[in-house]
Structure formats: C-alpha cells, structure tokens
Write a protein that holds these residues in place. Structure first.
Motif, PDB file in Angstrom:
ATOM      1  N   ALA A   1     -19.107  40.525 -15.651  1.00 44.14           N
ATOM      2  CA  ALA A   1     -19.659  41.504 -16.585  1.00 44.14           C
ATOM      3  C   ALA A   1     -20.732  42.326 -15.879  1.00 44.14           C
ATOM      4  N   THR A   2     -20.799  43.601 -16.207  1.00 43.16           N
ATOM      5  CA  THR A   2     -21.837  44.485 -15.669  1.00 43.16           C
ATOM      6  C   THR A   2     -22.446  45.284 -16.812  1.00 43.16           C
ATOM      7  N   VAL A   3     -23.738  45.539 -16.708  1.00 38.99           N
ATOM      8  CA  VAL A   3     -24.457  46.379 -17.670  1.00 38.99           C
ATOM      9  C   VAL A   3     -25.345  47.323 -16.871  1.00 38.99           C
ATOM     10  N   GLY A   4     -25.243  48.615 -17.112  1.00 41.30           N
ATOM     11  CA  GLY A   4     -26.061  49.558 -16.364  1.00 41.30           C
ATOM     12  C   GLY A   4     -26.130  50.913 -17.032  1.00 41.30           C
ATOM     13  N   ARG A   5     -26.913  51.795 -16.424  1.00 37.42           N
ATOM     14  CA  ARG A   5     -27.066  53.162 -16.909  1.00 37.42           C
ATOM     15  C   ARG A   5     -26.435  54.137 -15.922  1.00 37.42           C
ATOM     16  N   ILE A   6     -26.389  55.395 -16.294  1.00 29.69           N
ATOM     17  CA  ILE A   6     -25.834  56.417 -15.420  1.00 29.69           C
ATOM     18  C   ILE A   6     -26.651  56.503 -14.139  1.00 29.69           C
ATOM     19  N   ASP A   7     -25.962  56.573 -13.029  1.00 28.33           N
ATOM     20  CA  ASP A   7     -26.615  56.630 -11.719  1.00 28.33           C
ATOM     21  C   ASP A   7     -27.305  57.982 -11.538  1.00 28.33           C
ATOM     22  N   GLU A   8     -28.612  57.955 -11.362  1.00 28.75           N
ATOM     23  CA  GLU A   8     -29.374  59.202 -11.226  1.00 28.75           C
ATOM     24  C   GLU A   8     -29.017  59.961  -9.953  1.00 28.75           C
ATOM     25  N   GLU A   9     -28.671  59.238  -8.886  1.00 32.92           N
ATOM     26  CA  GLU A   9     -28.286  59.917  -7.649  1.00 32.92           C
ATOM     27  C   GLU A   9     -26.989  60.690  -7.824  1.00 32.92           C
ATOM     28  N   GLN A  10     -26.048  60.097  -8.551  1.00 26.31           N
ATOM     29  CA  GLN A  10     -24.798  60.800  -8.821  1.00 26.31           C
ATOM     30  C   GLN A  10     -25.044  62.017  -9.707  1.00 26.31           C
ATOM     31  N   LEU A  11     -25.941  61.865 -10.677  1.00 26.22           N
ATOM     32  CA  LEU A  11     -26.295  63.004 -11.530  1.00 26.22           C
ATOM     33  C   LEU A  11     -26.909  64.130 -10.696  1.00 26.22           C
ATOM     34  N   PHE A  12     -27.811  63.765  -9.807  1.00 34.93           N
ATOM     35  CA  PHE A  12     -28.457  64.761  -8.960  1.00 34.93           C
ATOM     36  C   PHE A  12     -27.427  65.495  -8.104  1.00 34.93           C
ATOM     37  N   TYR A  13     -26.450  64.746  -7.591  1.00 31.18           N
ATOM     38  CA  TYR A  13     -25.413  65.368  -6.759  1.00 31.18           C
ATOM     39  C   TYR A  13     -24.642  66.411  -7.562  1.00 31.18           C
ATOM     40  N   LEU A  14     -24.247  66.063  -8.790  1.00 30.50           N
ATOM     41  CA  LEU A  14     -23.482  67.006  -9.618  1.00 30.50           C
ATOM     42  C   LEU A  14     -24.344  68.206 -10.002  1.00 30.50           C
TER      43      LEU A  14
ATOM     44  N   ILE B   1     -23.886  72.126 -11.905  1.00 33.40           N
ATOM     45  CA  ILE B   1     -23.445  71.564 -13.192  1.00 33.40           C
ATOM     46  C   ILE B   1     -24.675  71.135 -13.979  1.00 33.40           C
ATOM     47  N   SER B   2     -24.742  71.504 -15.248  1.00 33.77           N
ATOM     48  CA  SER B   2     -25.888  71.120 -16.070  1.00 33.77           C
ATOM     49  C   SER B   2     -25.936  69.605 -16.219  1.00 33.77           C
ATOM     50  N   ARG B   3     -27.133  69.093 -16.521  1.00 36.06           N
ATOM     51  CA  ARG B   3     -27.290  67.640 -16.646  1.00 36.06           C
ATOM     52  C   ARG B   3     -26.392  67.083 -17.742  1.00 36.06           C
ATOM     53  N   ARG B   4     -26.342  67.759 -18.878  1.00 35.15           N
ATOM     54  CA  ARG B   4     -25.526  67.254 -19.985  1.00 35.15           C
ATOM     55  C   ARG B   4     -24.043  67.218 -19.608  1.00 35.15           C
ATOM     56  N   ASP B   5     -23.567  68.311 -18.973  1.00 35.77           N
ATOM     57  CA  ASP B   5     -22.166  68.342 -18.559  1.00 35.77           C
ATOM     58  C   ASP B   5     -21.886  67.281 -17.498  1.00 35.77           C
ATOM     59  N   ALA B   6     -22.851  67.078 -16.611  1.00 37.73           N
ATOM     60  CA  ALA B   6     -22.682  66.059 -15.571  1.00 37.73           C
ATOM     61  C   ALA B   6     -22.589  64.664 -16.185  1.00 37.73           C
ATOM     62  N   GLU B   7     -23.427  64.405 -17.190  1.00 36.56           N
ATOM     63  CA  GLU B   7     -23.378  63.116 -17.874  1.00 36.56           C
ATOM     64  C   GLU B   7     -22.027  62.901 -18.530  1.00 36.56           C
ATOM     65  N   HIS B   8     -21.533  63.949 -19.205  1.00 36.94           N
ATOM     66  CA  HIS B   8     -20.244  63.825 -19.879  1.00 36.94           C
ATOM     67  C   HIS B   8     -19.123  63.600 -18.872  1.00 36.94           C
ATOM     68  N   MET B   9     -19.199  64.254 -17.725  1.00 33.08           N
ATOM     69  CA  MET B   9     -18.197  64.053 -16.685  1.00 33.08           C
ATOM     70  C   MET B   9     -18.186  62.598 -16.217  1.00 33.08           C
ATOM     71  N   MET B  10     -19.365  62.025 -16.031  1.00 31.50           N
ATOM     72  CA  MET B  10     -19.458  60.657 -15.535  1.00 31.50           C
ATOM     73  C   MET B  10     -19.004  59.646 -16.582  1.00 31.50           C
ATOM     74  N   VAL B  11     -19.329  59.938 -17.848  1.00 32.75           N
ATOM     75  CA  VAL B  11     -18.898  59.035 -18.922  1.00 32.75           C
ATOM     76  C   VAL B  11     -17.380  59.077 -19.062  1.00 32.75           C
ATOM     77  N   CYS B  12     -16.802  60.271 -19.023  1.00 35.18           N
ATOM     78  CA  CYS B  12     -15.349  60.394 -19.121  1.00 35.18           C
ATOM     79  C   CYS B  12     -14.664  59.703 -17.930  1.00 35.18           C
TER      80      CYS B  12
END
Length: 437
Positions: A376-389, A394-405
């Motif tokens: 099992a793993t529990v975590g949040r969105i990787d900030e480094e990956q967000l920064f890369y996008l 890419i806006s932060r919100r769109d980047a988050e949605h891309m990573m969640v999808c």
C-alpha cells in the motif's frame, strides 16, 4: 489522556449505540413486513440472519472507519418512482447492449430491452433460493431480505455473448423525513466455456435528495468460462450505497472485475471471490474518488482454494477535500492451493489537506510453494513533477488534473469499450473539476 473515554462514558456510549441499533432494526423490520410480493424462504432466511447479526456495536473493528450514525438514525421508506422513457434515456449510457432496468429495486419491462440475446432472465419465485454468501454481514442480509424482485440471469454452456448485458439501477430520493431504501439483487450463472460481459450502473434520479441503495450481485463462473464485469457508481453525494458482490470461479475460469465508485456520500463496497478450480485467473481492480466530506470504503476478500491459480488486484483512491477513503483487503490461501500466485496493491493519492486514507492489506497463507504479496502507498502530488509541467507553460490546475488522470489511467485504459471508457473519464473529470485545494 485526552480523547480517551472514562469507564462511565464508555458504558453510556455502548448503551446509546445499542439503543440506536435496536431502533434502526425495528424500522427495517417495518420495511421487511411491508415488502411487495409474496415472502420467499430466501428472504425470510436472510431476515432472520439480519436479526441475529444486528448492526455493529460500539467501536466494532470492521466498522470503526465507516460512520453509520446518520444512516441508522433515519426513518426509512420503500417507494417506487414512476420513471418515463425520456428520463431513463437521460440517465442511461447509450451503448450497444442488452439493457436491464430496475427502478427502486423493481424490474421495468418498459424501460428494458425487448430481448436479451443469449441471456435468459427470470424473476426469483417465492420458493427458489440463491447461493449462500461467501462472507455474511448485516447490510448484505438486509438487501437479500428486502430486495423485491431478485433477478436470475443465465448464460448457457458454450454461449458467447456478443454484446454486454447492461444493468441500470436507478434510485429515487423524496422530500420527506423518511429515507427511500431500494435494494437490487442479481444472480448470474455463466456456463462452461461461455463468455459474458456485464456492466452494473448505479445512478440517482435526483442530484440532491438522499436515498439508500443496497446492491448485491453473485456470479458463478463455470469451467473455462470468461466473465468481464464493470461497476460504475455515480449516485449523488447525499446517498448511501452498501453493496456486496460474490464471485465463484471454476477450473481455468477467467474473471476481470473493475469498479469505478465515483459517487455517494457514504459508500461501502464488498467483493468476495473464491477460486475453486485449478488454473483460474482473476483481475480485480477499483478506483474511488471521494470528495467533499464523502466516505468511500472498499473491501475485498479472496480465497485461493485450488492450486495453480493467479490473482492480481489493483485498488486506487484519489481522496479530495475533507473526504475519507478506506481499503481493507484479504488474500487467503488454503493448505492445498500449491503454486498460488497472488498480488494485491492499494495506491492512494491525497489531494486535500484534510483528506484521509486508512488502508489494511492482509495475507493468510496456509500452503507452501506459493508466491503472494501485498502493498500500500499513500502520498500527495509530486511537487517536482508539477514544477516540470508548469515550466512547460501548463497552469498548476491543469498540471494537477493531468497527473491525477495519469494516476487513474492504469484502470481506465483497461476498459475495452471505447464509448464506456469515454463515459467513465467524463465522470472522473467532472468530479476533479469541483475539487477544492
């Protein structure tokens, strides 16, 4: 110590919960005795089991993360909505299939297909029985006893269904103190060398009115048979959804079951499976997206009872806002189930600062020469990956949605029907669009 109850406080709490449970069971008894149609031996047997089992007592281990106070303090009713063809078409998935429609637990010939291809459908009569549950539990017994029109579906040996069987379950809520309680019961028998595809779809008529849905599907998959099952739950956020699916697999049977639980204020979905024939192969997956203050609880129980079987489980949750996700999974390997190969994985993504996940994968192995694992793993969105996008415009919100999808894609991409895949993705994106960060 802060947060601990004194002996007197605990005694009082135990008394209050016991009184609440007794009153709730009495209100469900009124529903049982007023249920439509002739009482059956099957319903009567499960009602007696419901009385014996009762609702969970104070701090019951299996229910400690699933709050029942609001549900069990309600009044209950059992009403059937008069749904028009136009209303049904708005709620249904428009795909090439044989469609079975139940409204508030009652079969609707008007809204269903005129014929069902190789599938044979019949309503359970008052004398026939259905398989005993793999794991009994109070809400399972309630659904078995309160379901007004259990439906038996048979696909004979050697039959290959060219189109999926689409089970559309539509539940209504009402502007009253009483919570409308609807129960859906299906039993599917897939014969030897047969191939079936079944879609369960749970929807609410109204987007705001609360209601309670009890779902129960059992499947017997014969030797060398194929069974594909998809469940899509998109009921409103005021609803309660309590479901139990059982699958029993024969020799060399292949089952793929995936649940997309994308709605309901309180949802608890149980899947229990027995691999009873050598060479059986199972894929069991789920995706949950609770938001707001919703609680999404999913539980799996898997018995490897014969050797040379393989099972793979992947359960993912995307937990938003102040919601909570619960996962409890068990793989049990019998002493003679040699060469068993079982894997269970639970991955959780937290999107809200107050979001919560409770996970408990388990193994019980009584045989040598097996290969089993869980994690099992529990975590949040990787900030480094967000920064890369974001560095790519890419806006932060769109980047988050891309990573969640992308997180969900491992499950959504496994849907073979492209139109159904589009529908599921639409629901996922709709929920993500309303998330609060």
């Amino acid at each position: 110590m802060a947060g601990l109850l004194t002996n007197s406080e605990r005694t009082e709490k135990v008394r209050q919960v016991a009184e609440r449970n007794q009153q709730a069971l009495a209100r469900f008894a009124d529903l049982y005795h007023c249920r439509h149609g002739e009482d059956s031996s099957h319903a009567s047997l499960h009602w007696q089991k419901a009385i014996k089992t009762g609702f969970p007592q104070f701090r019951h281990e299996d229910w400690r993360y699933t709050p029942l106070d609001k549900l069990l303090n309600r009044q209950y009713s059992s009403k059937t909505w008069e749904l028009t063809v136009a209303q049904c078409e708005q709620l249904a998935i428009s795909m090439d299939c044989w469609r079975v429609v139940m409204v508030d637990g009652c079969f609707s010939p008007l809204l269903s297909s005129c014929e069902f291809g190789p599938y044979q459908l019949s309503l359970l009569d008052n004398k026939s029985g259905l398989p005993a549950p793999i794991q009994g539990e109070i809400f399972l017994h309630l659904t078995e006893s309160l379901a007004q029109q259990p439906l038996v579906i048979t696909l004979k040996a050697g039959q290959v269904a060219e189109k999926p069987l689409y089970l559309l379950n539509i539940t209504s809520g009402h502007c009253s103190e009483a919570l409308n309680s609807s129960h859906y019961r299906y039993h599917i028998a897939v014969g030897t060398n047969a191939s079936a595809s079944v879609i369960e779809h749970f929807v609410s008529i109204d987007g705001q009115q609360p209601h309670m849905t009890g779902g129960r599907l059992t499947a017997e998959v014969g030797d060398n048979a194929h069974f594909t099952h998809i469940k899509l739950g998109v009921e409103n956020s005021a609803s309660y959804h309590l479901a139990h699916n059982d699958i029993v697999m024969g020799r060399d049977a292949q089952v793929k079951s995936t649940s997309f639980l994308l709605g309901s204020g309180l949802g608890r979905h149980n899947t229990s499976i027995k691999l009873n024939g050598e060479g059986a192969n199972l894929l069991l997956n789920s995706l949950l997206l609770p938001q707001g203050k919703e609680v999404a609880d999913t539980r799996t129980y898997l018995e490897h009872n014969k050797g040379h079987c393989e099972s793979r489980q992947l359960h993912k949750t995307i937990v938003m806002d102040q919601s909570k996700a619960v996962f409890n999974g068990m793989i049990k390997v019998a002493p003679h189930a040699l060469k068993t190969d079982g894997q269970m994985t639970n991955n959780n993504l937290l999107l809200g600062k107050q979001a919560e996940v409770d996970t408990k994968p388990q193994l019980e192995i009584y045989a040598d020469d097996v290969k089993c694992s869980h994690g099992a793993t529990v975590g949040r969105i990787d900030e480094e990956q967000l920064f890369y996008l974001q560095s790519r415009g890419i806006s932060r919100r769109d980047a988050e949605h891309m990573m969640v999808c992308a997180f969900a894609a491992e499950l959504t991409e496994s849907i073979e029907d492209e139109f159904l895949k589009t529908v599921v993705m639409k629901h996922i994106k709709h929920r993500l669009a309303r998330v609060e960060r």
